[in-house]
Scaffold this motif. Structure first.
Motif, PDB file in Angstrom:
ATOM      1  N   LYS A 121       5.725  -2.774   2.164  1.00  0.00           N
ATOM      2  CA  LYS A 121       5.193  -2.797   0.802  1.00  0.00           C
ATOM      3  C   LYS A 121       4.165  -3.913   0.610  1.00  0.00           C
ATOM      4  N   ALA A 161      11.580  -5.227  -1.001  1.00  0.00           N
ATOM      5  CA  ALA A 161      11.398  -3.796  -0.770  1.00  0.00           C
ATOM      6  C   ALA A 161      12.299  -3.312   0.366  1.00  0.00           C
ATOM      7  N   TYR A 178       9.848   3.180   2.525  1.00  0.00           N
ATOM      8  CA  TYR A 178       8.398   3.199   2.432  1.00  0.00           C
ATOM      9  C   TYR A 178       7.798   3.815   3.689  1.00  0.00           C
ATOM     10  N   PHE A 183       3.215   0.768   6.449  1.00  0.00           N
ATOM     11  CA  PHE A 183       2.235   0.012   5.675  1.00  0.00           C
ATOM     12  C   PHE A 183       1.062  -0.466   6.516  1.00  0.00           C
TER      13      PHE A 183
END
Length: 100
Positions: free
Chosen positions: A5, A22, A27, A30
């Motif tokens: 993140k 996070a 996610y 990244f």
């Protein structure tokens, strides 16, 4: 390993980022492919320190490797400029004193 993140470096295998909290499992990847930390950013930061500082501030979260290189280049440039200015001032004062 980098947080997916915020991009901060975190220990391998960490489930939650200590910086932003996070969840690393929720996610998508990244790490930008153009965040290579190329020496070119350090050279640019060295040659034009204000650009290096601006790039460091803009890229700090999104491209941490490039930001670090640009910031280091700018920092080295500023430190060397200060050192050379002091040396020049000392030499100039010595020259002026030798004339009198």
């Amino acid at each position: 390993m980098y947080c997916k993140k915020c991009g901060q470096e975190i220990p391998d295998g960490t489930n939650y980022c200590p910086n932003c909290g996070a969840n690393q499992n929720s996610y998508s990847q990244f790490q930008p492919s153009d965040d290579t930390g190329s020496i070119g950013w350090a050279v640019l930061g060295f040659l034009i320190p204000i650009v290096g500082l601006i790039l460091f501030l803009v890229w700090f979260q999104s491209k941490p490797k490039n930001a670090k290189k640009a910031g280091i280049g700018a920092l080295i440039s500023v430190i060397l400029s200060i050192i050379f200015t002091i040396i020049y001032a000392v030499m100039f004062v010595g020259l002026v004193n030798s004339l009198y």
